[in-house]
Write a protein that holds these residues in place. Structure first.
Motif, PDB file in Angstrom:
ATOM      1  N   VAL A  51       0.840  -1.199   0.000  1.00 45.74           N
ATOM      2  CA  VAL A  51       0.000   0.000   0.000  1.00 45.74           C
ATOM      3  C   VAL A  51       0.876   1.252   0.000  1.00 45.74           C
ATOM      4  O   VAL A  51       1.858   1.324   0.733  1.00 45.74           O
ATOM      5  N   VAL A  52       0.485   2.230  -0.830  1.00 48.54           N
ATOM      6  CA  VAL A  52       1.104   3.549  -0.788  1.00 48.54           C
ATOM      7  C   VAL A  52       0.067   4.517  -0.214  1.00 48.54           C
ATOM      8  O   VAL A  52      -1.023   4.639  -0.757  1.00 48.54           O
ATOM      9  N   VAL A  53       0.398   5.162   0.910  1.00 47.43           N
ATOM     10  CA  VAL A  53      -0.473   6.195   1.468  1.00 47.43           C
ATOM     11  C   VAL A  53      -0.003   7.502   0.831  1.00 47.43           C
ATOM     12  O   VAL A  53       1.075   7.998   1.125  1.00 47.43           O
ATOM     13  N   ARG A  80      -1.271  -1.083  -4.139  1.00 49.36           N
ATOM     14  CA  ARG A  80      -2.529  -0.360  -3.976  1.00 49.36           C
ATOM     15  C   ARG A  80      -2.232   1.038  -3.434  1.00 49.36           C
ATOM     16  O   ARG A  80      -1.368   1.204  -2.578  1.00 49.36           O
ATOM     17  N   VAL A  81      -2.962   2.035  -3.926  1.00 50.49           N
ATOM     18  CA  VAL A  81      -2.742   3.408  -3.496  1.00 50.49           C
ATOM     19  C   VAL A  81      -3.938   3.915  -2.703  1.00 50.49           C
ATOM     20  O   VAL A  81      -5.079   3.876  -3.179  1.00 50.49           O
ATOM     21  N   LEU A  82      -3.673   4.379  -1.494  1.00 49.49           N
ATOM     22  CA  LEU A  82      -4.678   5.002  -0.638  1.00 49.49           C
ATOM     23  C   LEU A  82      -4.408   6.504  -0.644  1.00 49.49           C
ATOM     24  O   LEU A  82      -3.390   6.954  -0.128  1.00 49.49           O
ATOM     25  N   LEU A 105      -9.185   8.814   1.698  1.00 44.27           N
ATOM     26  CA  LEU A 105      -9.449   9.084   3.103  1.00 44.27           C
ATOM     27  C   LEU A 105      -8.991  10.495   3.450  1.00 44.27           C
ATOM     28  O   LEU A 105      -7.949  10.951   2.971  1.00 44.27           O
ATOM     29  N   GLY A 106      -9.764  11.198   4.276  1.00 47.65           N
ATOM     30  CA  GLY A 106      -9.408  12.546   4.683  1.00 47.65           C
ATOM     31  C   GLY A 106      -8.346  12.540   5.768  1.00 47.65           C
ATOM     32  O   GLY A 106      -8.248  11.600   6.555  1.00 47.65           O
ATOM     33  N   LYS A 107      -7.551  13.622   5.808  1.00 49.60           N
ATOM     34  CA  LYS A 107      -6.506  13.722   6.820  1.00 49.60           C
ATOM     35  C   LYS A 107      -7.079  13.942   8.214  1.00 49.60           C
ATOM     36  O   LYS A 107      -6.353  13.856   9.204  1.00 49.60           O
ATOM     37  N   GLU A 113      -9.120   4.760  11.982  1.00 46.56           N
ATOM     38  CA  GLU A 113      -9.641   4.787  10.611  1.00 46.56           C
ATOM     39  C   GLU A 113      -8.514   4.629   9.596  1.00 46.56           C
ATOM     40  O   GLU A 113      -8.671   3.949   8.583  1.00 46.56           O
ATOM     41  N   LEU A 114      -7.373   5.252   9.860  1.00 48.10           N
ATOM     42  CA  LEU A 114      -6.240   5.123   8.946  1.00 48.10           C
ATOM     43  C   LEU A 114      -5.734   3.686   8.919  1.00 48.10           C
ATOM     44  O   LEU A 114      -5.490   3.120   7.844  1.00 48.10           O
TER      45      LEU A 114
END
Length: 223
Positions: A51-53, A80-82, A105-107, A113-114
């Motif tokens: 995963v890439v955040v 996968r990119v978040l 997803l919002g900061k 949640e993250l």
């Protein structure tokens, strides 16, 4: 199995905070950090994270451009990119999904949640911020940007009737458990149908399956 994560954000303090948080879980590991888009792409190729955040707003190459570069690279098909951002507009959500992001997803999301978002995206599921309006997102997805690849109605002809039904419910935002209850089948059966639909349509993940469902006309945006 440990989920390997790449953090891409121009704020060093935020990256450090995310690293401490994610590394505190035994099933999560931050393998690299990037401060801008081109660096994120280079590190994704070097480390092959699960995963890439990815922050949208970064100097130089922004997060959406970097996301697109990662998602079109066949050698990074399993990455996968978040997308993580303070700008939770429907345009950003739709564009992020169009270029291949698996989640948004919002900061302002909580730590839990993250963590849940990273796990969800790593598992091949789609994730949309709770503050995003699905009806507006649907409109943007159903009207691709000029020059973008568009799914034709005939593209879904490779699916069985049940696979089309399940794909439509996925696009409506239902989880596997909710689809199972709707169709009176097991969640495992739903997961199998979703996986077969993704394979037949060459969709890299659940989010791209949603895009294809709208663009092909299988699902119509709400009036």
């Amino acid at each position: 199995m440990t989920v390997r994560v790449l953090l891409a954000d121009d704020q060093a303090l935020l990256r450090a905070t995310f690293r401490v948080l994610l590394d505190s879980y035994p099933d999560l590991e931050v393998v690299a950090e990037a401060a801008e888009g081109d660096e994120a792409v280079e590190l994704a190729r070097a480390h092959r994270p699960d995963v890439v955040v990815m922050d949208i707003r970064m100097p130089g190459t922004d997060g959406l451009a970097a996301t697109e570069t990662i998602c079109v690279d066949p050698e990074l098909a399993d990455v996968r990119v978040l997308v993580l951002t303070t700008f939770q507009t429907d345009e950003h959500v739709a564009r992020a999904l169009r270029v291949g992001a698996a989640g948004f997803l919002g900061k302002d999301a909580s730590a839990d949640e993250l963590v849940d978002a990273v796990r969800t995206v790593a598992d091949g599921e789609a994730l949309l911020s709770a503050t995003a309006t699905r009806s507006l997102i649907a409109r943007f997805l159903a009207t691709p940007e000029p020059g973008a690849a568009v799914a034709a109605p005939g593209d879904l002809a490779v699916l069985t009737a049940r696979e089309r039904e399940v794909t439509a419910l996925v696009a409506a935002g239902l989880s596997n458990a909710e689809i199972a209850a709707e169709l009176v089948v097991s969640p495992l059966t739903v997961r199998t149908h979703v996986q077969r639909a993704k394979t037949k349509l060459a969709a890299r993940d659940r989010a791209q399956l949603v895009v294809l469902a709208y663009q092909s006309g299988l699902v119509r945006p709400p009036e």
